[in-house]
Design an enzyme around this catalytic site. Structure first.
Site, PDB file in Angstrom:
ATOM      1  N   GLY A   1       0.809  -1.215   0.000  1.00  0.00           N
ATOM      2  CA  GLY A   1       0.000   0.000   0.000  1.00  0.00           C
ATOM      3  C   GLY A   1       0.849   1.274   0.000  1.00  0.00           C
ATOM      4  N   THR A   2       1.915   1.267   0.773  1.00  0.00           N
ATOM      5  CA  THR A   2       2.766   2.459   0.849  1.00  0.00           C
ATOM      6  C   THR A   2       3.342   2.797  -0.519  1.00  0.00           C
ATOM      7  OG1 THR A   2       3.316   2.122   3.171  1.00  0.00           O
ATOM      8  CG2 THR A   2       4.897   3.387   1.870  1.00  0.00           C
TER       9      THR A   2
ATOM     10  N   ASN B   1      -8.263   4.581   8.568  1.00  0.00           N
ATOM     11  CA  ASN B   1      -7.706   3.410   9.244  1.00  0.00           C
ATOM     12  C   ASN B   1      -7.898   3.411  10.755  1.00  0.00           C
ATOM     13  OD1 ASN B   1      -5.900   5.622   8.738  1.00  0.00           O
ATOM     14  ND2 ASN B   1      -4.286   4.453   9.722  1.00  0.00           N
TER      15      ASN B   1
ATOM     16  N   GLN C   1      -8.035   0.258   3.498  1.00  0.00           N
ATOM     17  CA  GLN C   1      -8.935  -0.228   4.554  1.00  0.00           C
ATOM     18  C   GLN C   1     -10.328  -0.572   4.026  1.00  0.00           C
ATOM     19  OE1 GLN C   1      -8.106  -0.913   7.677  1.00  0.00           O
ATOM     20  NE2 GLN C   1      -6.039  -0.048   7.658  1.00  0.00           N
TER      21      GLN C   1
ATOM     22  N   SER D   1      -3.788  -2.946  -0.550  1.00  0.00           N
ATOM     23  CA  SER D   1      -2.724  -3.725   0.080  1.00  0.00           C
ATOM     24  C   SER D   1      -3.214  -5.146   0.349  1.00  0.00           C
ATOM     25  CB  SER D   1      -2.316  -3.053   1.390  1.00  0.00           C
ATOM     26  OG  SER D   1      -1.579  -3.940   2.184  1.00  0.00           O
TER      27      SER D   1
ATOM     28  N   HIS E   1      -1.934  -7.517   2.525  1.00  0.00           N
ATOM     29  CA  HIS E   1      -1.925  -8.095   3.871  1.00  0.00           C
ATOM     30  C   HIS E   1      -3.066  -7.599   4.750  1.00  0.00           C
ATOM     31  CE1 HIS E   1      -0.173  -4.893   6.565  1.00  0.00           C
ATOM     32  NE2 HIS E   1       0.211  -4.399   5.408  1.00  0.00           N
TER      33      HIS E   1
ATOM     34  N   THR F   1      11.733  -7.766 -11.021  1.00  0.00           N
ATOM     35  CA  THR F   1      11.154  -9.093 -11.244  1.00  0.00           C
ATOM     36  C   THR F   1       9.896  -9.247 -10.393  1.00  0.00           C
ATOM     37  OG1 THR F   1      13.315 -10.017 -11.728  1.00  0.00           O
ATOM     38  CG2 THR F   1      11.593 -11.578 -11.098  1.00  0.00           C
TER      39      THR F   1
ATOM     40  N   CYS G   1       1.519   1.933  12.032  1.00  0.00           N
ATOM     41  CA  CYS G   1       2.717   2.647  11.609  1.00  0.00           C
ATOM     42  C   CYS G   1       3.076   3.757  12.577  1.00  0.00           C
ATOM     43  CB  CYS G   1       2.531   3.217  10.214  1.00  0.00           C
ATOM     44  SG  CYS G   1       2.276   1.932   9.008  1.00  0.00           S
TER      45      CYS G   1
END
Lengths: 380, 379
Positions: free
Chosen positions: B70-71, B150, B178, B198, B200, B236, B324
């Site tokens: 996401g970042t 978030n 989110q 994202s 995860h 890659t 974070c």
């Protein structure tokens, strides 16, 4: 299947996949979280970093985990350039770097940086004198790969490091993606400030890598956000990937220590077999090369056709870097060596791993001979 | 005591189905850029995953760029469009409640000479559309507003924002990290130009995400190198990671309704249990405007640090806000924006976020443990 394209990517060690699986299952917490799930994850991250540091004989705070070689190279090159541009805007690199270095430099040229792309000799090796002479008072960065991905030639990193040390104002970055574990460079006290490593080239997983950044080196981060990895690299850490990377490094070092002669023998055998093939020219020089990579040309034969024919026999080799296709026909690296068009347009690369065996080499050479003869007949 | 994980907004456990999908892929280890058939097999798997990601937001597959998370997606969306479109103007609009991946990127762009307007939010946690409209100028080239916050789970009026931006030169980027998986995000019905996701956060692997870039949107790449991802994100491809992500997307799509109902029920029972236990608390943000999986609660007379420490000892994993920033105990920038920095909610609020690691019994149990700790602390 005979896989001889290990410079493009390698098969992950089963133990690496297993660590990935276990960490994903058991340590899914976010290392930045303060609860037990987070602190457990953070502890593991810390351990992985300590292990990586001890394997590389560097400090823990000099390891930055990345998403791979391209990110490592981009972070190093742009990071130094953007952070130190007030000192000067000159960068030195070579004409045979990986696209992630060359393109990062081109991007910086568009921002007003001045980049010197040093030539190489016929063997594909840059001259230390040339590096020395290219340094000006505006030079802030030298970026040179340790092992070339197409030719397998070893660059004089140690000597360039010694020069870099004499110029404390400039930084020295080494793209070590192809050389890591194959040729050793002590990072400590080497004059090297930054060094890029990729996981999937050493039987680790894709999407993993690390960048060594020497203590007290300021770089401008590529990504902004939660300031993970000491602010060098924001974004939730890919913990399972990181742990699996460190596992891969450890196993690869073990292999490198115990199986060096094995790959050396494979290389010798390969050279011997190939030299029997009519018209075939070996491009990798017979000195300053790694055993894992052998580049050769079959003038008059289109590399794609040869690769396709080998592929039908489930033998996999490649033309050039999987990443470069700027000029679809010609190898930029072979062209930089000043070789004839007939050679640069027909380059092929075999890249070995510790798990290849002599039978692989025999089968490959047999197949190549047969294909060469068949194609010659067709082409009449 | 059995630990109960109520921090799914920070990160989620990987779905066993995702792991199962990924493991065999490590055997198909070819480089998708290699021209031999082993490489082409990897390429096919990649293309398949791209189609799954694209269809989840009704996009074209060539408009999906896989990233390392996401970042990175937020950084490409903002820096990439800012640099590529600065000839049209140098003004950017975002909000004060964005994730740090957006906020810190905006601050960087300010240093680069861009002008950034940080919109405030109302007490309900949403931005106010009139002030947004007023902030748009001829110089505006980018609007970056998250779909769901978030910390509070409050949904932003992205449909209305998109409708306003539609006839303006500015691009509309939404950080949907989110929101994705629970909200229906159709980039055609809602005219979104860029959208970050994202893996995860939806039970996929870490280290993977995607950025949707509408065809024709001018974006400069953040990294340079090979031809991967149509040069918008070289390197890659993390094939196994992308395939795991695609599996997580498929499951999220199939189970969306079910998950919405389950998490909504969790949230309801959590709050009801707290009420039964007769402790004093306030829900931050407007209940009807939050996603089912997240609730942010203020416990008057307590403070975040002692709450989190005691929760953790009692086996409750929750957080004070974004993971974070969780390392710091600074007052929440989101709650400060909603209630003012002097309001005690900014230092006594906890985010609970529900997901795959939970079941109904756990939720009740967690609420009881929370209530007993709060009772003890306010004594």
């Amino acid at each position: 299947m005979i896989y001889l394209d290990n410079s493009a990517t390698t098969k992950p060690y089963p133990e690496v996949v297993e660590s990935f699986r276990q960490v994903s299952e058991k340590y899914y917490g976010n290392p930045s979280s303060v609860h037990s799930f987070g602190t457990e994850a953070e502890k593991l991250l810390r351990m992985a970093k300590q292990q990586a540091a001890s394997l590389l004989h560097v400090h823990e705070d000099e390891i930055v985990f990345t998403s791979g070689g391209t990110e490592g190279n981009n972070t190093a090159i742009k990071g130094i350039a953007l952070a130190h541009q007030n000192r000067g805007k000159h960068i030195i690199t070579t004409q045979i770097e990986h696209p992630s270095v060359l393109e990062a430099c081109t991007a910086l040229e568009r921002l007003g940086f001045d980049v010197t792309y040093l030539p190489v000799n016929k063997q594909g090796i840059v001259s230390v004198e040339d590096v020395k002479n290219a340094i000006t008072k505006d030079t802030i960065l030298i970026s040179i790969m340790h092992v070339n991905n197409e030719l397998g030639t070893i660059q004089p990193i140690k000597e360039v490091g010694a020069i870099a040390k004499q110029h404390p104002k400039l930084f020295f970055h080494v793209d070590h993606v192809q050389g890591f574990g194959k040729v050793s460079i002590p990072l400590h006290d080497s004059g090297i400030d930054l060094c890029t490593i990729s996981g999937h080239k050493i039987h680790g997983l894709k999407g993993t890598g690390l960048l060594y950044i020497k203590r007290n080196t300021t770089i401008f981060p590529l990504m902004h956000g939660g300031d993970q990895e000491m602010g060098y690299r924001s974004g939730t850490e890919n913990l399972a990937g990181i742990v699996s990377l460190v596992k891969a490094i450890r196993l690869y070092f073990d292999h490198a220590n115990t199986r060096t002669n094995h790959v050396k023998r494979l290389n010798e055998k390969l050279r011997a077999c190939l030299s029997e093939i009519n018209g075939l020219v070996i491009n990798t020089p017979d000195h300053d090369y790694v055993d894992h990579i052998l580049n050769f040309s079959l003038p008059g034969f289109k590399p794609e056709v040869v690769i396709h024919a080998l592929g039908e026999k489930e033998i996999y080799i490649s033309t050039k870097s999987a990443c470069s296709s700027k000029q679809p026909d010609e190898s930029v690296v072979l062209a930089a060596c000043g070789l004839d068009k007939a050679i640069t347009k027909s380059g092929l690369r075999v890249s070995l791993a510790y798990d290849n065996c002599e039978e692989d080499i025999e089968a490959f050479c047999e197949a190549l001979k047969m294909i060469r003869n068949q194609l010659s007949e067709v082409m009449g | 005591m059995n630990p109960i994980y109520l921090d799914h907004a920070a990160t989620t456990p990987m779905d066993p189905e995702v792991t199962k999908e990924m493991l065999p892929i490590f055997e198909v280890y070819g480089n998708p850029s290699s021209i031999h058939s082993f490489g082409r097999k990897a390429r096919q798997l990649l293309d398949q995953s791209r189609r799954i990601a694209a269809s989840s937001i009704h996009a074209n597959e060539k408009d999906i760029v896989f990233t390392s998370g996401g970042t990175e997606a937020d950084n490409i969306a903002m820096i990439g469009t800012a640099h590529a479109n600065q000839h049209k103007g140098k003004h950017i609009i975002t909000t004060v409640i964005e994730h740090h991946a957006t906020l810190h990127t905006a601050e960087y762009l300010e240093k680069q000479g861009f002008k950034v307007t940080y919109l405030p939010v109302e007490e309900n946690g949403q931005i106010e559309l009139e002030s947004f409209k007023a902030a748009l100028t001829d110089e505006t080239i980018l609007v970056s507003i998250m779909a769901v916050n978030n910390e509070t789970g409050v949904i932003q009026p992205i449909q209305e924002i998109a409708d306003i931006v539609k006839d303006h030169q500015a691009y509309f980027h939404t950080d949907a990290v989110q929101a994705y998986g629970l909200l229906d995000l159709n980039v055609n019905e809602i005219s979104i130009d860029l959208l970050s996701v994202s893996s995860h956060k939806i039970n996929g692997p870490k280290g993977i995400g995607f950025l949707y870039i509408r065809e024709g949107v001018l974006v400069e790449a953040l990294q340079h190198g090979g031809q991967q991802e149509r040069k918008r994100r070289p390197g890659t491809e993390n094939v196994a990671g992308i395939i795991g992500f695609a599996k997580a997307i498929q499951i999220a799509q199939q189970k969306r309704e079910e998950r919405i109902n389950t998490y909504q029920a969790y949230k309801q029972s959590f709050v009801e249990t707290l009420e039964q236990e007769a402790i004093n608390f306030f829900v931050n943000g407007e209940w009807e405007k939050t996603i089912p999986s997240t609730i942010n609660i203020s416990f008057p007379g307590t403070n975040v640090e002692s709450l989190l420490t005691n929760f953790d000892l009692a086996g409750i994993a929750a957080s004070s806000g974004s993971a974070c920033t969780a390392g710091s105990v600074e007052p929440s920038h989101v709650l400060s924006a909603m209630y003012g920095s002097e309001n005690e909610r900014t230092t006594n609020s906890i985010r609970f976020s529900f997901g795959l690691a939970n079941n109904q019994d756990q939720i009740i149990e967690a609420a009881k443990r929370v209530a007993s700790i709060v009772k003890r602390l306010v004594k």
